[in-house]
Structure formats: C-alpha cells, structure tokens
Motif scaffolding. Structure first.
Motif, mmCIF file in Angstrom:
data_model
loop_
_atom_site.group_PDB
_atom_site.id
_atom_site.type_symbol
_atom_site.label_atom_id
_atom_site.label_comp_id
_atom_site.label_asym_id
_atom_site.label_seq_id
_atom_site.Cartn_x
_atom_site.Cartn_y
_atom_site.Cartn_z
ATOM 1 N N TYR A 32 13.824 1.870 -3.186
ATOM 2 C CA TYR A 32 13.324 1.154 -2.006
ATOM 3 C C TYR A 32 14.477 0.326 -1.449
ATOM 4 C CZ TYR A 32 8.834 2.285 -4.187
ATOM 5 O OH TYR A 32 7.773 2.939 -4.774
ATOM 6 N N VAL A 33 14.775 0.511 -0.183
ATOM 7 C CA VAL A 33 15.887 -0.195 0.455
ATOM 8 C C VAL A 33 15.312 -1.343 1.294
ATOM 9 C CG1 VAL A 33 17.879 -0.014 1.978
ATOM 10 C CG2 VAL A 33 17.230 1.929 0.543
ATOM 11 N N PHE A 34 15.786 -2.568 1.022
ATOM 12 C CA PHE A 34 15.346 -3.759 1.743
ATOM 13 C C PHE A 34 16.520 -4.323 2.537
ATOM 14 C CE2 PHE A 34 12.139 -3.303 -1.422
ATOM 15 C CZ PHE A 34 10.991 -3.878 -0.902
ATOM 16 N N CYS A 35 16.208 -4.888 3.689
ATOM 17 C CA CYS A 35 17.248 -5.428 4.583
ATOM 18 C C CYS A 35 16.847 -6.821 5.055
ATOM 19 C CB CYS A 35 17.437 -4.507 5.784
ATOM 20 S SG CYS A 35 18.577 -5.154 7.046
ATOM 21 N N ARG A 36 17.855 -7.681 5.209
ATOM 22 C CA ARG A 36 17.661 -8.987 5.848
ATOM 23 C C ARG A 36 18.704 -9.128 6.944
ATOM 24 N NH1 ARG A 36 17.775 -14.206 2.171
ATOM 25 N NH2 ARG A 36 20.023 -13.826 2.198
ATOM 26 N N ASP A 37 18.225 -9.236 8.190
ATOM 27 C CA ASP A 37 19.126 -9.298 9.349
ATOM 28 C C ASP A 37 19.752 -10.681 9.482
ATOM 29 O OD1 ASP A 37 18.439 -6.681 9.926
ATOM 30 O OD2 ASP A 37 16.679 -7.329 11.080
ATOM 31 N N PHE A 54 7.230 -5.165 -12.966
ATOM 32 C CA PHE A 54 6.247 -5.038 -11.901
ATOM 33 C C PHE A 54 6.962 -4.941 -10.558
ATOM 34 C CE2 PHE A 54 4.185 -7.390 -15.328
ATOM 35 C CZ PHE A 54 3.078 -6.586 -15.556
ATOM 36 N N LEU A 55 6.824 -3.791 -9.902
ATOM 37 C CA LEU A 55 7.465 -3.611 -8.607
ATOM 38 C C LEU A 55 6.960 -4.610 -7.582
ATOM 39 C CD1 LEU A 55 7.534 0.281 -8.292
ATOM 40 C CD2 LEU A 55 9.520 -1.221 -8.351
ATOM 41 N N GLU A 56 5.654 -4.903 -7.618
ATOM 42 C CA GLU A 56 5.081 -5.832 -6.651
ATOM 43 C C GLU A 56 5.710 -7.211 -6.764
ATOM 44 O OE1 GLU A 56 2.372 -2.509 -7.507
ATOM 45 O OE2 GLU A 56 3.431 -3.968 -8.744
ATOM 46 N N GLN A 57 6.045 -7.624 -7.979
ATOM 47 C CA GLN A 57 6.690 -8.922 -8.177
ATOM 48 C C GLN A 57 8.072 -8.937 -7.536
ATOM 49 O OE1 GLN A 57 6.632 -10.173 -12.249
ATOM 50 N NE2 GLN A 57 7.691 -12.097 -11.875
ATOM 51 N N ALA A 58 8.806 -7.833 -7.665
ATOM 52 C CA ALA A 58 10.120 -7.733 -7.027
ATOM 53 C C ALA A 58 9.984 -7.737 -5.501
ATOM 54 C CB ALA A 58 10.832 -6.467 -7.494
ATOM 55 N N PHE A 59 8.977 -7.027 -4.994
ATOM 56 C CA PHE A 59 8.764 -6.998 -3.545
ATOM 57 C C PHE A 59 8.419 -8.391 -3.016
ATOM 58 C CE2 PHE A 59 7.304 -2.270 -3.730
ATOM 59 C CZ PHE A 59 8.593 -1.908 -4.040
ATOM 60 N N ASP A 60 7.597 -9.131 -3.758
ATOM 61 C CA ASP A 60 7.235 -10.491 -3.332
ATOM 62 C C ASP A 60 8.469 -11.381 -3.258
ATOM 63 O OD1 ASP A 60 4.584 -9.849 -3.094
ATOM 64 O OD2 ASP A 60 3.999 -10.637 -5.055
ATOM 65 N N LYS A 61 9.348 -11.265 -4.256
ATOM 66 C CA LYS A 61 10.575 -12.064 -4.255
ATOM 67 C C LYS A 61 11.417 -11.778 -3.013
ATOM 68 C CE LYS A 61 10.919 -14.306 -8.342
ATOM 69 N NZ LYS A 61 11.315 -15.720 -8.496
ATOM 70 N N LEU A 62 11.555 -10.512 -2.684
ATOM 71 C CA LEU A 62 12.359 -10.129 -1.523
ATOM 72 C C LEU A 62 11.719 -10.604 -0.220
ATOM 73 C CD1 LEU A 62 13.205 -6.573 -2.820
ATOM 74 C CD2 LEU A 62 14.933 -8.240 -2.142
ATOM 75 N N THR A 63 10.406 -10.502 -0.130
ATOM 76 C CA THR A 63 9.710 -10.919 1.089
ATOM 77 C C THR A 63 9.823 -12.421 1.307
ATOM 78 O OG1 THR A 63 8.150 -9.088 0.818
ATOM 79 C CG2 THR A 63 7.504 -10.863 2.304
ATOM 80 N N PHE A 70 13.550 -10.602 3.369
ATOM 81 C CA PHE A 70 13.871 -9.179 3.358
ATOM 82 C C PHE A 70 12.637 -8.359 3.759
ATOM 83 C CE2 PHE A 70 17.407 -10.662 0.869
ATOM 84 C CZ PHE A 70 18.415 -9.724 1.077
ATOM 85 N N HIS A 71 12.880 -7.187 4.331
ATOM 86 C CA HIS A 71 11.798 -6.257 4.626
ATOM 87 C C HIS A 71 12.266 -4.837 4.316
ATOM 88 C CE1 HIS A 71 14.235 -6.418 8.334
ATOM 89 N NE2 HIS A 71 13.881 -5.168 8.512
ATOM 90 N N MET A 72 11.320 -3.982 3.942
ATOM 91 C CA MET A 72 11.657 -2.629 3.547
ATOM 92 C C MET A 72 12.017 -1.795 4.772
ATOM 93 S SD MET A 72 9.425 0.186 1.405
ATOM 94 C CE MET A 72 8.924 -1.041 0.201
#
Length: 288
Positions: free
Chosen positions: A283-288, A240-249, A253-255
C-alpha cells in the motif's frame, strides 16, 4: 537435559567458582546476543552484575531454547553491551534514540552511562541554554525594565514566527507491505482460512518513517540509517494493518496506490488436498 546445554554455554572454562559458563547466550526482546560472562559482570552493583554473580542459573528466566531472557529493547541492548566491553560508548552520528538508551541505562543500573547520556551534560544543549539565558538577561539589563520587557516580547514573537517552519511536516511517500497466506478447501464455496500476518514492513525515508510510527517502529535490521536516507528494512512491532493505516492518516497521509501478487501451491502431490495461497501486498501512502 545437561547443565551445559541449558546454560547455552560453549565452554565452562571461566571462573571455577561461578556456576555460569564462560560464554553466555542472551535473548533480549527477541534479539540474540552472545558474550562473555566477564563482560556481563564488568560493572559492579549493576543489574547484570547482580543477575550473573549473585544469582544461580536456575533463578534466571529463560526462553524456549535455554537462553537467558531479558524483556527489554533488543535493538538498544547492543549499545549496553558495547559499553560493558570497555566502559566506553561511541554512538552513530545520527542517533535519535539517546533518551531511550538513557532509560535502558537506568534500568540496567549503569549510573555512569546514564550520566553521559543525560541531556544536562550535553555540550550542545548546555551552550544553547546558557546563550539564550544570558542574551535575555543582558537585554533586560541594558534596556531597563520596560526595554527588557520589549526585548522579551520581540524574542517571543520571533520564536512564534519561526515555529510554523519548524513544525511543518515534510511531504513524501511511505510504502506498507506484508506477506500473508490463506488456505482454500477443495470446495471453492468453503470460506478461506486466513493466517495471521507475520510482519508489516515499512519502506521510505527514515525520518518520515520515524515521525509516523515512533516507538512502534522496529529498526533492528537497519539501526544506523541517517534520517535523510531511504530504507526498506524497517518493520512494525504489531501485526494489524488497520493500526498502521490509522497512524498514517493521523499525520496527513492518504493512500494513492495498492498492488498485490499471489502464488498457489499444494501441501502435497494429491490435487484433492487444500490449496495454500501466499500473497504479497503493498500500500503506497503519500503526504503532499
């Protein structure tokens, strides 16, 4: 089905009194292993010893191809098998899964291996604990009760001052990729039929990937990668992509970018047949 085929054995030249073949195929959590029967029964009274010496092949679970099936961590089982071969274990220099491997050793009832992996027997941990305890006691004895309290307070404050740097999160990039396919009928207005995403890949620095995804990260394709190196061979244990996005958020992290490519092919030479599209998206995610 012949017995030799169901046991997935190359030959039956092992112990004449054993119903098992000399060579055994195992499916451990989706990872296939091939080993000798004598290796699996190397440690008496262990779980594998009981399975392959006290039970018959018909009593053990199998997968669709006849391999003996164990619902355990397929990546960590390689170290269990290494230990059974010569009752010795050598781990990589960078191995963050020691506590999980100890849990596997407990499950397989390998008591000596579990003791070796226990944190209480770790030289680094025991030395650190002894030093911190002796330093605290000596400071309290030398300075008296009030001086000891001041020493303890000073140590607590210094520890609190260091904790933000220890807990600070590293910046970096993580790329999430997946391949998908869908079918569009001859009528363009017909809804597309999407197929399930087969695998979600994770690219980036090893330490960042493990921080974000933890136990949901499958490292079997690149198990010994040091934490400061980069990898593109990890993938997730869910689809599930949404599950991966939730983990990163959740970890900051942000896209920042997204790209996708697609190809179209016919299932047959008939142009009137449904079209199958295959796409690859990142999808590329970054954390500053």
């Amino acid at each position: 089905m012949a017995l030799a085929d169901t046991e997935r054995g190359v030959s039956n030249c092992g112990d004449s009194g054993s119903p098992f073949s000399e060579i055994i195929e195992l499916n451990v959590g989706g990872q296939v292993y091939v080993t000798r029967h004598t290796t699996l029964i190397a440690v008496p009274d262990s779980l594998l010893w009981n399975m392959f010496s006290k039970k018959s092949p018909k009593e053990l679970a199998r997968d669709s191809k006849g391999r003996f099936f164990l619902d355990r961590d397929g990546f960590l089982f390689r170290y269990i098998l290494d230990y059974l071969r010569d009752l010795n274990l050598v781990l990589p220099d960078y191995f963050p899964e020691k506590s999980r491997l100890q849990r596997e050793a407990d499950f397989f009832q390998l008591r000596d291996l579990a003791k070796r992996l226990s944190p209480r027997l770790s030289k680094d941990n025991s030395i650190n604990e002894e030093i911190s305890q002796s330093d605290t006691e000596e400071g309290a004895q030398q300075c008296g009760s009030s001086g000891g309290m001041e020493t303890l307070r000073a140590m607590s404050v210094s520890g609190a001052m260091r904790s933000p740097s220890l807990d600070s999160r590293k910046s970096g990039y993580i790329t999430i990729g997946y391949r998908g396919s869908y079918t569009i009928g001859r009528d363009i207005q017909t809804d597309a039929k999407f197929r399930r995403v087969a695998r979600i890949t994770v690219c980036g620095k090893t330490a960042l990937a493990k921080e974000v995804f933890g136990d949901t990260l499958n490292e079997s394709r690149d198990p010994d990668r040091p934490p400061e190196r980069y990898t593109s061979r990890y993938y997730l244990k869910y689809n599930f992509l949404e599950q991966a996005f939730d983990k990163l958020t959740e970890v900051g992290f942000h896209m920042v970018a997204c790209s996708s490519t697609g190809t179209c092919a016919y299932t047959s030479n008939d142009p009137n047949e449904d079209k199958i599209w295959t796409s690859y998206t990142e999808y590329v995610f970054c954390r500053d």
